[in-house]
Design a protein around this motif. Structure first.
Motif, PDB file in Angstrom:
ATOM      1  N   LEU A   1      47.330-147.146 -65.787  1.00  0.00           N
ATOM      2  CA  LEU A   1      47.283-148.401 -65.589  1.00  0.00           C
ATOM      3  C   LEU A   1      47.420-148.329 -63.866  1.00  0.00           C
ATOM      4  O   LEU A   1      48.433-148.024 -63.695  1.00  0.00           O
ATOM      5  CB  LEU A   1      48.198-149.339 -65.993  1.00  0.00           C
ATOM      6  CG  LEU A   1      48.012-149.535 -67.762  1.00  0.00           C
ATOM      7  CD1 LEU A   1      49.099-150.313 -68.297  1.00  0.00           C
ATOM      8  CD2 LEU A   1      46.721-150.059 -68.160  1.00  0.00           C
ATOM      9  N   GLU A   2      46.821-148.947 -63.089  1.00  0.00           N
ATOM     10  CA  GLU A   2      47.206-149.278 -61.723  1.00  0.00           C
ATOM     11  C   GLU A   2      46.981-150.486 -61.280  1.00  0.00           C
ATOM     12  O   GLU A   2      45.804-151.269 -61.503  1.00  0.00           O
ATOM     13  CB  GLU A   2      46.269-148.227 -60.929  1.00  0.00           C
ATOM     14  CG  GLU A   2      46.119-148.435 -59.345  1.00  0.00           C
ATOM     15  CD  GLU A   2      47.551-148.614 -58.964  1.00  0.00           C
ATOM     16  OE1 GLU A   2      48.319-147.418 -59.101  1.00  0.00           O
ATOM     17  OE2 GLU A   2      47.701-149.352 -58.070  1.00  0.00           O
ATOM     18  N   ARG A   3      47.894-151.453 -60.830  1.00  0.00           N
ATOM     19  CA  ARG A   3      47.743-152.823 -60.434  1.00  0.00           C
ATOM     20  C   ARG A   3      46.763-153.086 -59.137  1.00  0.00           C
ATOM     21  O   ARG A   3      46.211-154.137 -59.195  1.00  0.00           O
ATOM     22  CB  ARG A   3      49.017-153.229 -60.170  1.00  0.00           C
ATOM     23  CG  ARG A   3      49.634-153.265 -58.543  1.00  0.00           C
ATOM     24  CD  ARG A   3      50.919-153.727 -58.464  1.00  0.00           C
ATOM     25  NE  ARG A   3      51.266-153.025 -57.231  1.00  0.00           N
ATOM     26  CZ  ARG A   3      52.556-153.139 -56.582  1.00  0.00           C
ATOM     27  NH1 ARG A   3      53.335-153.724 -57.197  1.00  0.00           N
ATOM     28  NH2 ARG A   3      52.916-152.243 -55.513  1.00  0.00           N
TER      29      ARG A   3
ATOM     30  N   LEU B   1      52.505-136.625 -45.834  1.00  0.00           N
ATOM     31  CA  LEU B   1      51.367-135.778 -44.960  1.00  0.00           C
ATOM     32  C   LEU B   1      51.322-134.529 -45.412  1.00  0.00           C
ATOM     33  O   LEU B   1      50.859-133.337 -44.646  1.00  0.00           O
ATOM     34  CB  LEU B   1      51.698-136.095 -43.535  1.00  0.00           C
ATOM     35  CG  LEU B   1      51.378-137.240 -42.715  1.00  0.00           C
ATOM     36  CD1 LEU B   1      51.610-137.086 -41.335  1.00  0.00           C
ATOM     37  CD2 LEU B   1      49.866-137.321 -43.062  1.00  0.00           C
ATOM     38  N   ASN B   2      52.200-133.940 -46.421  1.00  0.00           N
ATOM     39  CA  ASN B   2      52.410-132.508 -46.628  1.00  0.00           C
ATOM     40  C   ASN B   2      52.584-132.424 -48.253  1.00  0.00           C
ATOM     41  O   ASN B   2      52.903-133.024 -49.092  1.00  0.00           O
ATOM     42  CB  ASN B   2      53.661-132.205 -45.988  1.00  0.00           C
ATOM     43  CG  ASN B   2      54.958-132.439 -46.682  1.00  0.00           C
ATOM     44  OD1 ASN B   2      54.907-133.610 -47.428  1.00  0.00           O
ATOM     45  ND2 ASN B   2      55.972-131.767 -46.544  1.00  0.00           N
ATOM     46  N   LEU B   3      52.199-130.794 -48.457  1.00  0.00           N
ATOM     47  CA  LEU B   3      52.619-130.221 -49.706  1.00  0.00           C
ATOM     48  C   LEU B   3      53.425-129.310 -49.405  1.00  0.00           C
ATOM     49  O   LEU B   3      53.134-128.241 -48.576  1.00  0.00           O
ATOM     50  CB  LEU B   3      51.121-129.779 -50.444  1.00  0.00           C
ATOM     51  CG  LEU B   3      50.306-130.939 -50.923  1.00  0.00           C
ATOM     52  CD1 LEU B   3      48.908-130.280 -51.483  1.00  0.00           C
ATOM     53  CD2 LEU B   3      50.748-132.096 -51.723  1.00  0.00           C
TER      54      LEU B   3
ATOM     55  N   GLY C   1      58.764-139.780 -60.634  1.00  0.00           N
ATOM     56  CA  GLY C   1      58.360-139.796 -59.206  1.00  0.00           C
ATOM     57  C   GLY C   1      59.293-140.948 -58.798  1.00  0.00           C
ATOM     58  O   GLY C   1      60.404-141.138 -58.886  1.00  0.00           O
ATOM     59  N   ASP C   2      58.588-141.753 -57.602  1.00  0.00           N
ATOM     60  CA  ASP C   2      59.592-142.783 -56.882  1.00  0.00           C
ATOM     61  C   ASP C   2      60.242-143.751 -57.678  1.00  0.00           C
ATOM     62  O   ASP C   2      61.242-144.320 -57.537  1.00  0.00           O
ATOM     63  CB  ASP C   2      58.601-143.600 -55.885  1.00  0.00           C
ATOM     64  CG  ASP C   2      58.554-142.697 -54.405  1.00  0.00           C
ATOM     65  OD1 ASP C   2      59.026-141.398 -54.564  1.00  0.00           O
ATOM     66  OD2 ASP C   2      58.416-143.365 -53.531  1.00  0.00           O
ATOM     67  N   ALA C   3      59.716-143.716 -59.168  1.00  0.00           N
ATOM     68  CA  ALA C   3      60.163-144.914 -59.905  1.00  0.00           C
ATOM     69  C   ALA C   3      61.557-144.315 -60.465  1.00  0.00           C
ATOM     70  O   ALA C   3      62.528-145.179 -60.737  1.00  0.00           O
ATOM     71  CB  ALA C   3      59.241-145.026 -61.248  1.00  0.00           C
TER      72      ALA C   3
HETATM   73  C1  LIG Z   1      56.795-143.236 -44.215  1.00  0.00           C
HETATM   74  C2  LIG Z   1      56.766-142.122 -45.333  1.00  0.00           C
HETATM   75  C3  LIG Z   1      56.396-141.091 -45.206  1.00  0.00           C
HETATM   76  C4  LIG Z   1      56.640-140.215 -46.309  1.00  0.00           C
HETATM   77  N1  LIG Z   1      56.463-138.911 -46.179  1.00  0.00           N
HETATM   78  C5  LIG Z   1      56.211-137.939 -47.011  1.00  0.00           C
HETATM   79  C6  LIG Z   1      56.018-136.650 -46.855  1.00  0.00           C
HETATM   80  O1  LIG Z   1      55.607-136.074 -45.751  1.00  0.00           O
HETATM   81  N2  LIG Z   1      55.882-135.572 -47.772  1.00  0.00           N
HETATM   82  C7  LIG Z   1      56.467-136.155 -49.021  1.00  0.00           C
HETATM   83  O2  LIG Z   1      56.617-135.257 -49.992  1.00  0.00           O
HETATM   84  N3  LIG Z   1      56.809-137.497 -49.316  1.00  0.00           N
HETATM   85  C8  LIG Z   1      56.611-138.319 -48.253  1.00  0.00           C
HETATM   86  N4  LIG Z   1      57.004-139.646 -48.651  1.00  0.00           N
HETATM   87  C9  LIG Z   1      57.260-140.257 -50.048  1.00  0.00           C
HETATM   88  C10 LIG Z   1      56.029-140.044 -50.832  1.00  0.00           C
HETATM   89  O3  LIG Z   1      55.040-141.237 -50.118  1.00  0.00           O
HETATM   90  C11 LIG Z   1      56.476-140.869 -52.147  1.00  0.00           C
HETATM   91  O4  LIG Z   1      57.414-139.894 -52.649  1.00  0.00           O
HETATM   92  C12 LIG Z   1      55.078-141.047 -53.134  1.00  0.00           C
HETATM   93  O5  LIG Z   1      54.322-141.972 -52.882  1.00  0.00           O
HETATM   94  C13 LIG Z   1      55.649-141.421 -54.397  1.00  0.00           C
HETATM   95  O6  LIG Z   1      54.426-141.273 -55.353  1.00  0.00           O
HETATM   96  P1  LIG Z   1      54.654-142.007 -56.769  1.00  0.00           P
HETATM   97  O7  LIG Z   1      53.433-141.651 -57.526  1.00  0.00           O
HETATM   98  O8  LIG Z   1      55.786-141.804 -57.682  1.00  0.00           O
HETATM   99  O9  LIG Z   1      54.887-143.449 -56.348  1.00  0.00           O
HETATM  100  P2  LIG Z   1      53.804-144.389 -55.502  1.00  0.00           P
HETATM  101  O10 LIG Z   1      52.875-143.506 -54.371  1.00  0.00           O
HETATM  102  O11 LIG Z   1      54.530-145.369 -55.022  1.00  0.00           O
HETATM  103  O12 LIG Z   1      52.729-144.862 -56.689  1.00  0.00           O
HETATM  104  C14 LIG Z   1      52.932-146.020 -57.472  1.00  0.00           C
HETATM  105  C15 LIG Z   1      51.559-146.373 -58.114  1.00  0.00           C
HETATM  106  O13 LIG Z   1      52.116-147.356 -58.849  1.00  0.00           O
HETATM  107  C16 LIG Z   1      51.365-148.654 -58.756  1.00  0.00           C
HETATM  108  N5  LIG Z   1      52.148-149.800 -59.416  1.00  0.00           N
HETATM  109  C17 LIG Z   1      53.138-150.155 -58.921  1.00  0.00           C
HETATM  110  N6  LIG Z   1      53.626-151.181 -60.023  1.00  0.00           N
HETATM  111  C18 LIG Z   1      52.897-151.347 -60.997  1.00  0.00           C
HETATM  112  C19 LIG Z   1      52.702-151.882 -62.106  1.00  0.00           C
HETATM  113  N7  LIG Z   1      53.545-152.695 -62.813  1.00  0.00           N
HETATM  114  N8  LIG Z   1      51.615-151.596 -62.991  1.00  0.00           N
HETATM  115  C20 LIG Z   1      50.655-150.667 -62.474  1.00  0.00           C
HETATM  116  N9  LIG Z   1      50.708-149.926 -61.307  1.00  0.00           N
HETATM  117  C21 LIG Z   1      51.702-150.327 -60.648  1.00  0.00           C
HETATM  118  C22 LIG Z   1      51.350-148.611 -57.222  1.00  0.00           C
HETATM  119  O14 LIG Z   1      50.258-149.816 -57.009  1.00  0.00           O
HETATM  120  C23 LIG Z   1      51.155-147.325 -56.803  1.00  0.00           C
HETATM  121  O15 LIG Z   1      49.633-147.139 -56.680  1.00  0.00           O
HETATM  122  C24 LIG Z   1      56.945-140.747 -47.484  1.00  0.00           C
HETATM  123  C25 LIG Z   1      57.117-142.036 -47.653  1.00  0.00           C
HETATM  124  C26 LIG Z   1      57.022-142.592 -46.553  1.00  0.00           C
HETATM  125  C27 LIG Z   1      57.473-144.235 -46.651  1.00  0.00           C
END
Ligand SMILES: Cc1cc2nc3c(=O)[nH]c(=O)nc-3n(C[C@H](O)[C@H](O)[C@H](O)COP(=O)(O)OP(=O)(O)OC[C@H]3O[C@@H](n4cnc5c(N)ncnc54)[C@H](O)[C@@H]3O)c2cc1C
Length: 423
Positions: free
Chosen positions: A34-36, A47-49, A286-288
């Motif tokens: 699910l994606e909102r 920007l990196n792996l 992840g970020d959650a």
């Molecule tokens: C400026 C900046 C630079 C960064 N640079 C780096 C880097 O160089 N290297 C690195 O490793 N990390 C970097 N990060 C961190 C990285 O962007 C995050 O750690 C990454 O996006 C986490 O991925 P995720 O899938 O856990 O969460 P997210 O990318 O936040 O994805 C979450 C998804 O869930 C969706 N969503 C939210 N709530 C709901 C809901 N209730 N129902 C359905 N969908 C929902 C959102 O729309 C989103 O698509 C950076 C972060 C920032 C802010």
């Protein structure tokens, strides 16, 4: 309301959710993502792996796709913006791959679609309940029943909030801005290729920093700037063109002419970690589960590795190939990794000087990084290569990553490796 039954529901199609969905699809687990958002934003925070993520993607035949979408191979990483080499690690991938987050997501979603799973866009998870046998999720016009739910829904996770999960850590005092800026012509003294972390970030007055990374298009740059000591009252306030222009002028002088600001966004230097990664049939990844200042480029990488750790365990449990207690090892293994990352980020933040004493401490620390063992230690922290999960087994290798061993005659790979031929 339409009803649907599946084995695993994933909330969020960011890098973590997409990687997890790929893992589950590969193992034949019925999954709903699910994606909102109605469409991908294209907003490229990361920007990196890192090397460990490259290894993980290589294991799944996904690295080739990422390489095709990348714009740079960077020889080193950095710790508090001090370049650190990956050279001493036994890996086929001793580099950072420069690739925008949106391209990582596109590559993962493309592979997912090939496996027959389509992300359900425009479906925001709004409520969740669970009992001993399953979870029930509401998302828009859908009611989904599943055996497990994984919240990969980012730093403001609805799933984490629904669980009332404590999300504690360090409240920062600063902030940063990231912006993709197209210049009318190359700014004076700006690098035109991203090959190393040396000189990518400079600091101005105490606590201030500005980073410049050339992106795939000529004259397009990621400008990252901020202040470790101050933050605006509203961290969600829109970034103004004047703010970006001021930082650009401070870095390059008045001759630098901005043609376009593609996007800009603010981030904080707070660090937080979920108290638990699992409550019954619901997981966080992840970020959650963890958020932090993006020092060293680690967040997206950690999310992909969380997904890799959880995916096969969910699949093995659902296929009755492992007891459900296997699922507890996800938190046992991955939460300490996030704790270590949050700690290394706190240390990096402490090395951005705001006083003359700290300036001296940073200079001394920089000298120490010339010692190969120190480089090795620091690059191990940020690359994910130093991973060591706690085990009961006293053998020193137990819990560490399997080194990259090339066997003389490859045996049958457990999963398809047709893109890279390696596993
Ligand atoms: C400026 C900046 C630079 C960064 N640079 C780096 C880097 O160089 N290297 C690195 O490793 N990390 C970097 N990060 C961190 C990285 O962007 C995050 O750690 C990454 O996006 C986490 O991925 P995720 O899938 O856990 O969460 P997210 O990318 O936040 O994805 C979450 C998804 O869930 C969706 N969503 C939210 N709530 C709901 C809901 N209730 N129902 C359905 N969908 C929902 C959102 O729309 C989103 O698509 C950076 C972060 C920032 C802010």
């Amino acid at each position: 309301m339409a009803e649907l039954t599946t084995e695993v529901v994933i909330a969020g199609a960011g890098p973590t959710g997409l990687m997890l969905a790929n893992e589950l699809a590969l193992a034949g687990v019925d999954t709903s993502v699910l994606e909102r958002m109605h469409e991908r934003t294209g907003l490229s925070k990361a920007l990196n792996l890192q090397p460990r993520t490259a290894e993980v993607l290589d294991l799944r035949g996904l690295l080739g796709r990422a390489q095709d979408r990348s714009f740079a191979t960077v020889a080193d990483g950095h710790f508090a913006v001090i370049p650190v080499s990956y050279a001493g690690w036994n890996t086929r991938h001793p580099y950072q791959l420069g690739i925008p987050q949106a391209e990582v997501e596109a590559a993962l979603e493309e592979r997912l679609a090939e496996q027959g799973v389509k992300v359900r866009r425009g479906h925001e998870l709004t409520s969740v309940t669970q009992n001993a046998t399953g979870v029930t999720v509401e998302a828009g016009d859908l009611l989904i029943r599943a055996k497990y739910l994984v919240g990969c829904d980012g730093g403001r996770s609805t799933v984490r909030k629904a669980l009332k999960m404590p999300f504690e850590g360090i409240e920062g005092q600063g902030h940063g801005v990231a912006a993709d800026v197209l210049f009318a012509r190359t700014p004076p003294g700006a690098p035109t290729q991203w090959r190393s972390m040396a000189d990518m970030v400079t600091s101005g007055s105490p606590g201030k920093f500005i980073g410049v990374i050339p992106l795939a298009e000529p004259n397009l740059y990621r400008i990252t700037f901020g202040d470790r000591l101050n933050r605006p009252r509203n961290l969600r306030a829109e970034v103004t063109p004047d703010e970006v222009a001021k930082a650009v002028t401070e870095r390059f002088g008045p001759e630098a002419k901005i043609a376009e600001i593609r996007w800009a966004s603010r981030f904080s230097d707070d660090s937080r970690l979920a108290q638990n990664y699992r409550v019954g049939r619901i997981f966080l990844a992840g970020d959650a589960a963890h958020t932090h200042f993006p020092a060293g480029g680690q967040g997206l990488n950690m999310g992909i590795q969380d997904a890799m750790n959880l995916g096969w365990k969910l699949a093995a449990t659902l296929h009755n190939q492992a007891p459900t207690t296997l699922l507890d090892t996800y938190e046992q293994e991955r939460r300490p990794v996030a704790k270590q990352v949050l700690d290394n980020i706190a240390a990096q933040n402490a090395l951005i000087p705001t006083t003359p004493n700290q300036l001296a401490l940073r200079a001394l620390f920089r000298d120490l990084t010339e010692i190969p063992e120190v480089q090795h230690h620091l690059s191990g922290l940020i690359s994910g290569l130093n991973i060591k999960y706690e085990t009961q087994d006293p053998h020193p290798a137990a819990g560490t990553r399997l080194p990259d061993i090339k066997t003389p005659k490859a045996t049958q790979a457990p999963y398809s490796t047709k893109e890279t031929g390696s596993y």
